[in-house]
Design a protein around this motif. Structure first.
Motif, PDB file in Angstrom:
ATOM      1  N   PRO A 295       0.813  -1.234   0.000  1.00 16.40           N
ATOM      2  CA  PRO A 295       0.000   0.000   0.000  1.00 16.40           C
ATOM      3  C   PRO A 295       0.835   1.266   0.000  1.00 16.40           C
ATOM      4  CG  PRO A 295      -0.065  -1.097   2.144  1.00 16.40           C
ATOM      5  CD  PRO A 295       0.607  -2.040   1.200  1.00 16.40           C
ATOM      6  N   GLN A 296       2.048   1.205   0.537  1.00 18.24           N
ATOM      7  CA  GLN A 296       2.889   2.393   0.586  1.00 18.24           C
ATOM      8  C   GLN A 296       3.389   2.799  -0.796  1.00 18.24           C
ATOM      9  OE1 GLN A 296       3.588  -0.518   1.864  1.00 18.24           O
ATOM     10  NE2 GLN A 296       5.464  -1.250   0.859  1.00 18.24           N
ATOM     11  N   ALA A 297       3.299   1.889  -1.764  1.00 15.45           N
ATOM     12  CA  ALA A 297       3.760   2.210  -3.117  1.00 15.45           C
ATOM     13  C   ALA A 297       2.737   3.019  -3.914  1.00 15.45           C
ATOM     14  CB  ALA A 297       4.102   0.922  -3.873  1.00 15.45           C
ATOM     15  N   ILE A 298       1.511   3.098  -3.410  1.00 15.34           N
ATOM     16  CA  ILE A 298       0.459   3.862  -4.093  1.00 15.34           C
ATOM     17  C   ILE A 298       0.438   5.273  -3.524  1.00 15.34           C
ATOM     18  CG2 ILE A 298      -1.982   3.959  -4.692  1.00 15.34           C
ATOM     19  CD1 ILE A 298      -0.604   1.521  -5.790  1.00 15.34           C
ATOM     20  N   ARG A 299       0.659   6.248  -4.380  1.00 12.73           N
ATOM     21  CA  ARG A 299       0.645   7.653  -3.951  1.00 12.73           C
ATOM     22  C   ARG A 299      -0.702   8.278  -4.306  1.00 12.73           C
ATOM     23  NH1 ARG A 299       3.555  11.068  -6.409  1.00 12.73           N
ATOM     24  NH2 ARG A 299       3.941   9.862  -8.315  1.00 12.73           N
ATOM     25  N   TRP A 300      -1.384   8.803  -3.271  1.00 11.80           N
ATOM     26  CA  TRP A 300      -2.682   9.443  -3.473  1.00 11.80           C
ATOM     27  C   TRP A 300      -2.537  10.952  -3.384  1.00 11.80           C
ATOM     28  CZ3 TRP A 300      -6.405   6.362  -5.181  1.00 11.80           C
ATOM     29  CH2 TRP A 300      -6.358   5.004  -4.871  1.00 11.80           C
ATOM     30  N   GLU A 301      -3.046  11.652  -4.375  1.00 12.09           N
ATOM     31  CA  GLU A 301      -3.015  13.120  -4.395  1.00 12.09           C
ATOM     32  C   GLU A 301      -4.416  13.657  -4.127  1.00 12.09           C
ATOM     33  OE1 GLU A 301      -1.501  14.309  -8.160  1.00 12.09           O
ATOM     34  OE2 GLU A 301       0.581  13.760  -7.692  1.00 12.09           O
ATOM     35  N   PRO A 302      -4.550  14.650  -3.260  1.00 13.67           N
ATOM     36  CA  PRO A 302      -5.884  15.203  -2.962  1.00 13.67           C
ATOM     37  C   PRO A 302      -6.465  15.945  -4.171  1.00 13.67           C
ATOM     38  CG  PRO A 302      -4.174  16.497  -1.894  1.00 13.67           C
ATOM     39  CD  PRO A 302      -3.481  15.312  -2.476  1.00 13.67           C
ATOM     40  N   LEU A 303      -7.771  15.803  -4.356  1.00 12.09           N
ATOM     41  CA  LEU A 303      -8.455  16.499  -5.446  1.00 12.09           C
ATOM     42  C   LEU A 303      -9.327  17.632  -4.913  1.00 12.09           C
ATOM     43  CD1 LEU A 303      -9.607  13.677  -7.921  1.00 12.09           C
ATOM     44  CD2 LEU A 303      -7.777  15.352  -8.213  1.00 12.09           C
ATOM     45  N   TYR A 304     -10.345  17.290  -4.125  1.00 13.79           N
ATOM     46  CA  TYR A 304     -11.202  18.332  -3.558  1.00 13.79           C
ATOM     47  C   TYR A 304     -11.978  17.739  -2.390  1.00 13.79           C
ATOM     48  CZ  TYR A 304     -14.937  16.111  -6.326  1.00 13.79           C
ATOM     49  OH  TYR A 304     -15.820  15.219  -6.878  1.00 13.79           O
ATOM     50  N   GLU A 305     -12.658  18.634  -1.653  1.00 12.77           N
ATOM     51  CA  GLU A 305     -13.463  18.238  -0.509  1.00 12.77           C
ATOM     52  C   GLU A 305     -14.925  18.573  -0.767  1.00 12.77           C
ATOM     53  OE1 GLU A 305     -11.843  20.283   2.824  1.00 12.77           O
ATOM     54  OE2 GLU A 305     -10.206  18.839   3.131  1.00 12.77           O
ATOM     55  N   VAL A 306     -15.808  17.790  -0.174  1.00 11.15           N
ATOM     56  CA  VAL A 306     -17.247  18.031  -0.254  1.00 11.15           C
ATOM     57  C   VAL A 306     -17.726  18.427   1.127  1.00 11.15           C
ATOM     58  CG1 VAL A 306     -19.500  17.032  -0.787  1.00 11.15           C
ATOM     59  CG2 VAL A 306     -17.487  16.337  -2.093  1.00 11.15           C
ATOM     60  N   THR A 307     -18.479  19.524   1.212  1.00 12.15           N
ATOM     61  CA  THR A 307     -18.988  20.005   2.501  1.00 12.15           C
ATOM     62  C   THR A 307     -20.515  20.036   2.470  1.00 12.15           C
ATOM     63  OG1 THR A 307     -18.826  22.311   1.744  1.00 12.15           O
ATOM     64  CG2 THR A 307     -16.936  21.399   2.927  1.00 12.15           C
ATOM     65  N   ASP A 308     -21.120  19.997   3.654  1.00  8.56           N
ATOM     66  CA  ASP A 308     -22.575  20.102   3.747  1.00  8.56           C
ATOM     67  C   ASP A 308     -22.979  21.554   3.931  1.00  8.56           C
ATOM     68  OD1 ASP A 308     -21.901  20.706   6.356  1.00  8.56           O
ATOM     69  OD2 ASP A 308     -22.556  18.784   7.176  1.00  8.56           O
ATOM     70  N   GLU A 309     -24.283  21.784   4.177  1.00  9.07           N
ATOM     71  CA  GLU A 309     -24.776  23.153   4.297  1.00  9.07           C
ATOM     72  C   GLU A 309     -24.176  23.883   5.490  1.00  9.07           C
ATOM     73  OE1 GLU A 309     -28.991  22.924   4.408  1.00  9.07           O
ATOM     74  OE2 GLU A 309     -29.199  22.287   2.311  1.00  9.07           O
ATOM     75  N   ALA A 310     -23.769  23.129   6.505  1.00 10.50           N
ATOM     76  CA  ALA A 310     -23.165  23.760   7.681  1.00 10.50           C
ATOM     77  C   ALA A 310     -21.671  23.992   7.518  1.00 10.50           C
ATOM     78  CB  ALA A 310     -23.416  22.889   8.921  1.00 10.50           C
ATOM     79  N   GLY A 311     -21.114  23.617   6.360  1.00  8.07           N
ATOM     80  CA  GLY A 311     -19.694  23.807   6.122  1.00  8.07           C
ATOM     81  C   GLY A 311     -18.823  22.672   6.616  1.00  8.07           C
ATOM     82  N   GLU A 312     -19.429  21.600   7.123  1.00 11.00           N
ATOM     83  CA  GLU A 312     -18.666  20.457   7.602  1.00 11.00           C
ATOM     84  C   GLU A 312     -18.231  19.582   6.426  1.00 11.00           C
ATOM     85  OE1 GLU A 312     -17.760  19.803  10.704  1.00 11.00           O
ATOM     86  OE2 GLU A 312     -18.752  21.598  11.495  1.00 11.00           O
ATOM     87  N   VAL A 313     -17.002  19.121   6.470  1.00 10.40           N
ATOM     88  CA  VAL A 313     -16.479  18.269   5.403  1.00 10.40           C
ATOM     89  C   VAL A 313     -17.115  16.883   5.519  1.00 10.40           C
ATOM     90  CG1 VAL A 313     -14.423  17.191   4.423  1.00 10.40           C
ATOM     91  CG2 VAL A 313     -14.305  19.532   5.301  1.00 10.40           C
ATOM     92  N   THR A 314     -17.775  16.436   4.450  1.00  7.45           N
ATOM     93  CA  THR A 314     -18.422  15.116   4.435  1.00  7.45           C
ATOM     94  C   THR A 314     -17.668  14.103   3.583  1.00  7.45           C
ATOM     95  OG1 THR A 314     -19.819  15.792   2.573  1.00  7.45           O
ATOM     96  CG2 THR A 314     -20.685  16.136   4.808  1.00  7.45           C
ATOM     97  N   ASP A 315     -16.770  14.572   2.734  1.00 12.33           N
ATOM     98  CA  ASP A 315     -16.030  13.645   1.872  1.00 12.33           C
ATOM     99  C   ASP A 315     -14.755  14.315   1.390  1.00 12.33           C
ATOM    100  OD1 ASP A 315     -15.351  11.438   0.431  1.00 12.33           O
ATOM    101  OD2 ASP A 315     -16.906  11.638  -1.089  1.00 12.33           O
ATOM    102  N   ARG A 316     -13.709  13.525   1.290  1.00 10.75           N
ATOM    103  CA  ARG A 316     -12.453  13.972   0.706  1.00 10.75           C
ATOM    104  C   ARG A 316     -12.102  13.023  -0.428  1.00 10.75           C
ATOM    105  NH1 ARG A 316     -11.610  15.080   6.226  1.00 10.75           N
ATOM    106  NH2 ARG A 316     -11.035  17.263   6.634  1.00 10.75           N
ATOM    107  N   LEU A 317     -11.804  13.577  -1.598  1.00 10.10           N
ATOM    108  CA  LEU A 317     -11.527  12.786  -2.797  1.00 10.10           C
ATOM    109  C   LEU A 317     -10.054  12.862  -3.146  1.00 10.10           C
ATOM    110  CD1 LEU A 317     -14.047  11.407  -3.946  1.00 10.10           C
ATOM    111  CD2 LEU A 317     -14.654  13.623  -2.965  1.00 10.10           C
ATOM    112  N   PHE A 318      -9.489  11.707  -3.495  1.00  7.38           N
ATOM    113  CA  PHE A 318      -8.076  11.598  -3.880  1.00  7.38           C
ATOM    114  C   PHE A 318      -7.994  10.837  -5.200  1.00  7.38           C
ATOM    115  CE2 PHE A 318      -8.438  11.777   0.674  1.00  7.38           C
ATOM    116  CZ  PHE A 318      -7.405  12.610   1.095  1.00  7.38           C
ATOM    117  N   ALA A 442      -7.903  -6.842   6.983  1.00  8.21           N
ATOM    118  CA  ALA A 442      -6.925  -5.771   6.755  1.00  8.21           C
ATOM    119  C   ALA A 442      -6.820  -5.444   5.268  1.00  8.21           C
ATOM    120  CB  ALA A 442      -5.567  -6.186   7.316  1.00  8.21           C
ATOM    121  N   ASN A 443      -6.826  -6.475   4.437  1.00  7.54           N
ATOM    122  CA  ASN A 443      -6.761  -6.244   2.988  1.00  7.54           C
ATOM    123  C   ASN A 443      -8.004  -5.528   2.492  1.00  7.54           C
ATOM    124  OD1 ASN A 443      -4.236  -7.451   2.692  1.00  7.54           O
ATOM    125  ND2 ASN A 443      -5.119  -9.491   2.341  1.00  7.54           N
ATOM    126  N   ALA A 444      -9.164  -5.935   3.013  1.00  7.17           N
ATOM    127  CA  ALA A 444     -10.413  -5.297   2.596  1.00  7.17           C
ATOM    128  C   ALA A 444     -10.435  -3.824   3.009  1.00  7.17           C
ATOM    129  CB  ALA A 444     -11.600  -6.032   3.187  1.00  7.17           C
TER     130      ALA A 444
END
Length: 595
Positions: A295-318, A442-444
């Motif tokens: 798993p350490q060989a896979i590099r994930w780069e952040p794309l954007y965040e999704v927030t709800d009406e209250a401004g709370e982050v509900t999802d982060r996409l990579f 752990a794999n799942a």
């Protein structure tokens, strides 16, 4: 015939014959009377709003142009009857036999009818009108209507989303068990297939829809036999969409059924697509194996965040920093969603809990004196089926232990005594135990939240590809409205030709309701109105739906007060502030509404 016996019916006197009361003609509205005064009341509801859209769509003109010509003796034009059906599905969804009674509650002029025409809206006439619609509904009619809508409402066609759903049927439908021909057109087979409603016991038809990214406006539909597989419809749909757009310059987005070699190769010759890669593809297993082992060989780069009406982050996409290629040479992008990871984990936990409960029940059955599981093979098969049904084969290990169950019986019949001899009989009994595979868990967990997208567009960024696919739920919303707001099933028809005509009516209904929502939301944006108090207790609604608008206008009525020979007075229910606001936003005059 002279000299013969009289029939039983002719020998009975007229007074003894069965009297069948004639059906009372449908009189529009309701009437109340007092000495010298008559009050006629009619429903108005949201019909003026819908009529404005129907006029802009010119749907009646297209029906007259593309449907078979009416018989000169016809008392009721087919185009007008079909528009009554469109209004009914939008506002009430009555069975065909009840449409006339429904229409009689409204002012006839709102249907562009005379008073005496309302009585002609019986089920036989409406059924024959659906037959004419079946004969005339083809790509030409649909494309003509949609081309006009695109020009009239300035709808962008740069991104189109396609998907399909099933329409379930209750009953035998033996006459429609196979595909055939009727009135020069192909008829579908109402039969069993893969049910997206999770009702494999019911027969079905397949309903395929394409909508635009711009407002989710339906731009094309087709229906197919119930056993047609989704992946067989995309090539024909692509060709028709190219006719509609005037070329292949649009992005075609669909689910994993698009990702067959034939479909992708066909579209990639001239166009662009985005789809999700199925788990059955070899590239999927290769990436997941690498993710499990290193798993350490896979590099994930952040794309954007999704927030709800209250401004709370509900999802982060990579996105995986390293782009891959599919075996066919298309771009393969791997994404990870924190929200999807949470959902995957919760889904896995529910499956494991269900499997453990089922294993506990099976173990109790094995310990029962009357158990039927006397062979190891049958026990193993029951365990395998259980784990497969819960989809936890790799997560739960279930060893089967065989034990001897001893039982002593008298060697000789008779009353037992101290000299009685017994013989020992043994038979196998099986015992279950289980344990969770920590390595598999752990794999799942490493795979939670990841999904691959395929595209042949090399100009789109990874974020643009993801956002395009994330707009696919637009079409799921249309299917939800089709089955809930407009109750496409059950279908109160038996003739397959009329059923196919009714499915065309539902396409036009979806078109009208989508345009009403789009017009209202765009007007709110222009006026800077963030929400309308459409929810119960006046709670704000930022994205009004057609169902809410129709509900808000339901109380509106028109009353005609007739006193002697005086000119009738027209009285309309006083509009609320919300109703006036919506009427103005949709370009109508509150002073003229319902009159």
């Amino acid at each position: 015939m002279s000299g013969g016996k009289k029939s039983r019916s002719s020998s009975r006197p007229d007074s003894a014959r069965r009297q069948v009361p004639a059906a009372e003609p449908l009189e529009p509205g309701q009437q109340a009377q007092a000495p010298g005064v008559t009050l006629r009341s009619f429903q108005v509801g949201a019909l003026p709003l819908i009529n404005q859209l129907l006029e802009r769509l010119r749907l009646e003109e297209f029906f007259r142009e593309y449907l078979p010509a009416d018989d000169p003796r016809c008392q009721f034009p087919t185009a007008q009857a079909l528009l009554v059906l469109v209004r009914n599905v939008l506002m009430s969804r009555e069975p065909v036999y009840a449409v006339g009674a429904w229409a009689a509650r409204f002012a006839p002029d709102l249907f562009n009818l005379w008073d005496d025409q309302v009585a002609l809206l019986h089920d036989d006439r409406l059924g024959r009108c659906l037959t004419r619609l079946f004969r005339g509904t083809g790509p030409e009619l649909i494309l003509a209507v949609v081309r006009h809508v695109i020009a009239e409402y300035q709808i962008s066609l740069d991104e189109l989303h396609n998907d399909s759903t099933t329409v379930s049927f209750y009953g035998a439908y033996q006459e429609a068990s196979e595909e055939g021909q009727r009135l020069g057109r192909a008829t579908h087979a109402i039969t069993w297939g893969y049910s997206k409603d999770r009702r494999p016991d019911l027969k079905q038809l397949l309903y395929t829809l394409t909508v635009s990214h711009d407002g989710g406006v339906p731009v094309y539909f087709t229906s197919h036999s119930g056993n047609v597989v989704d992946d067989k419809t995309h090539c024909a749909t692509w060709d028709l969409l190219c006719q509609l757009v005037g070329g292949p310059d649009f992005l075609y987005v669909a689910d994993c059924k698009l990702a067959s070699e034939e479909n992708l190769r066909y579209i990639a010759r001239t166009g662009r697509f985005v789809t999700v890669m199925p788990r059955t593809h070899g590239e999927d297993e290769k990436f997941r194996k690498r993710l499990r082992q290193a798993p350490q060989a896979i590099r994930w780069e952040p794309l954007y965040e999704v927030t709800d009406e209250a401004g709370e982050v509900t999802d982060r996409l990579f996105v995986c920093a390293d782009e891959w290629l599919s075996s066919q040479g298309y771009r393969l992008l791997w994404y990870r969603s924190t929200r999807k990871a949470e959902l995957d984990q919760a889904t896995r936990a529910r499956r494991v809990q269900r499997a453990l409960a089922a294993l506990t029940e099976l173990r109790e059955r094995l310990l029962s004196p009357r158990t039927r599981f006397r062979e190891r093979g049958k026990v193993q098969q029951a365990v395998d089926n259980l784990l497969a049904e819960c989809e936890v084969e790799s997560l739960v290990r279930v060893p089967i232990e065989e034990r001897e169950d001893a039982k002593y019986r008298q060697a000789q019949p008779g009353r037992p005594s101290k000299h009685t001899k017994y013989k020992k009989e043994t038979r196998p009994r099986y015992h279950l135990s289980w344990e969770l595979d920590a390595v598999a868990f752990a794999n799942a967990e490493r795979e939670d939240g990841i999904f691959p997208l395929l595209t042949n567009d090399r100009q789109l960024t990874a974020e643009e590809v993801l956002r395009a696919y994330k707009r696919q739920p637009i079409i799921e919303k249309r299917f939800s409205q089709l089955k809930t707001d407009f109750a496409v099933a059950p279908v109160y028809l038996k003739d397959v030709g009329r059923i196919q005509g009714l499915l065309a009516i539902y396409f036009f209904v979806l078109l009208v309701q989508t345009l009403l929502e789009r017009e209202l939301r765009q007007a709110m944006a222009r006026k800077g109105i963030p929400a309308l108090p459409l929810y119960p207790e006046g709670r704000p609604c930022s994205r009004p739906t057609t169902a809410r608008v129709i509900e808000a206008f339901e109380p509106i009525q028109r009353h005609l007060l007739i006193a002697g020979d005086d000119e009738p007075q027209c009285l309309v229910t006083e509009l609320t502030t919300l109703q006036r606001q919506i009427i103005k936003l949709l370009g109508l005059s509150p002073a003229d509404y319902g009159r």
